[in-house]
Scaffold this active site. Structure first.
Site, PDB file in Angstrom:
ATOM      1  N   SER A   1       0.834  -1.201   0.000  1.00  0.00           N
ATOM      2  CA  SER A   1       0.000   0.000   0.000  1.00  0.00           C
ATOM      3  C   SER A   1       0.867   1.248   0.000  1.00  0.00           C
ATOM      4  O   SER A   1       1.982   1.259   0.539  1.00  0.00           O
ATOM      5  CB  SER A   1      -0.900   0.015   1.244  1.00  0.00           C
ATOM      6  OG  SER A   1      -1.595   1.237   1.342  1.00  0.00           O
TER       7      SER A   1
ATOM      8  N   TYR B   1      -2.952  -1.143  10.454  1.00  0.00           N
ATOM      9  CA  TYR B   1      -2.989  -1.588   9.056  1.00  0.00           C
ATOM     10  C   TYR B   1      -1.709  -1.191   8.335  1.00  0.00           C
ATOM     11  O   TYR B   1      -1.108  -1.997   7.607  1.00  0.00           O
ATOM     12  CB  TYR B   1      -4.203  -0.978   8.359  1.00  0.00           C
ATOM     13  CG  TYR B   1      -4.210  -1.183   6.864  1.00  0.00           C
ATOM     14  CD1 TYR B   1      -4.639  -2.386   6.311  1.00  0.00           C
ATOM     15  CD2 TYR B   1      -3.787  -0.170   5.987  1.00  0.00           C
ATOM     16  CE1 TYR B   1      -4.649  -2.586   4.940  1.00  0.00           C
ATOM     17  CE2 TYR B   1      -3.794  -0.362   4.629  1.00  0.00           C
ATOM     18  CZ  TYR B   1      -4.229  -1.563   4.096  1.00  0.00           C
ATOM     19  OH  TYR B   1      -4.219  -1.763   2.739  1.00  0.00           O
TER      20      TYR B   1
END
Length: 254
Positions: A147, A160
């Site tokens: 990400s 996360y």
């Protein structure tokens, strides 16, 4: 001849969103694609039907990827399908796409949600690669979906973000480990992508303004934007690219 003709790919979390886009693109390039799903069997089978309607080959395989037992269940079913469809258990491409997010802030993150995030986002890909290596052909490809949050600070979802940082580290060291077999390992770092998970907030005037404003290209990312990068990394065109974190955020926060 398509550039992935004769190749076999396993795409985790391939039933929707980015994973669905990847499964469709790899199949369009000629690969036989195993579309993994965690719970939504119908969505995965719909992807398979779409691929088959376009002349490709695919199979849906279900398993909960939150433990080693789940990984072993996935690989057992995958091996059986490969033998049934090809007469061989070996394959060529792993795309570690399956993952979960969180809406909990740093301050509100619980131990349970922290552990769940790391189980699905880190433990599962780690042991999937470990257990699959005897089946992965030399000159194979491993693509980990990370990400853009590993480059851009979003502290409100820190747990996360940490899992994706771990995936980047995993990518780097795995590339060094598997280099002697000619296996390349790379990570793709998406930004905001228009998927059903993001739709509730992204499909609002405020969400669109924020997302498009972040990108140097002035638009929201699509699953195909990420899938095209994965297709390159899956092909022989990327044979000299390994251990890399490929930013696919559309130039977010440059």
């Amino acid at each position: 001849m398509k550039r992935l003709d004769g190749k076999i790919a396993l795409v985790t979390g391939g039933s929707r969103g980015i994973g669905k886009g990847i499964a469709l693109r790899l199949a369009a390039d000629g690969a036989l694609v195993a579309v993994h799903y965690g719970s939504n069997r119908e969505a995965a089978e719909s992807v398979v039907r779409t691929i088959e309607a376009q002349g490709g080959q695919a199979v849906a395989i279900g398993a909960k990827l939150d433990s080693l037992a789940g990984v072993e269940q996935l690989l057992h079913a995958f091996r059986e399908e490969l033998v049934r469809m090809t007469g061989d258990r070996r394959f060529d491409i792993i795309v570690n796409n399956a993952g979960i997010g969180t809406s909990q802030t740093f301050e509100d993150t619980t131990e349970q949600s922290f552990d769940e995030l790391f189980a699905v986002n880190v433990k599962a890909p780690f042991f999937l690669v470990q257990q699959a290596l005897p089946l992965l052909r030399s000159e194979g490809r491993i693509i980990n979906i990370s990400s853009g949050v590993t480059r851009i600070a979003f502290p409100h979802i820190m747990a996360y973000n940490l899992t994706k940082g771990a995936i980047n580290t995993f990518t780097l060291h795995l590339a060094q480990l598997l280099g002697p077999r000619g296996i390349t390992v790379n990570a793709v770092l998406p930004g905001i992508v228009d998927t059903d998970v993001n739709a509730p907030w992204l499909h609002t005037p405020e969400g669109q303004k924020m997302a498009t404003g972040m990108s140097a290209l002035g638009r929201v990312g699509q699953p195909s934007d990420i899938a095209d990068v994965v297709a390159f990394l899956s092909s022989d065109d990327s044979r000299w690219v390994t251990g890399q974190m490929i930013d696919a955020t559309g130039g977010s926060h440059l």
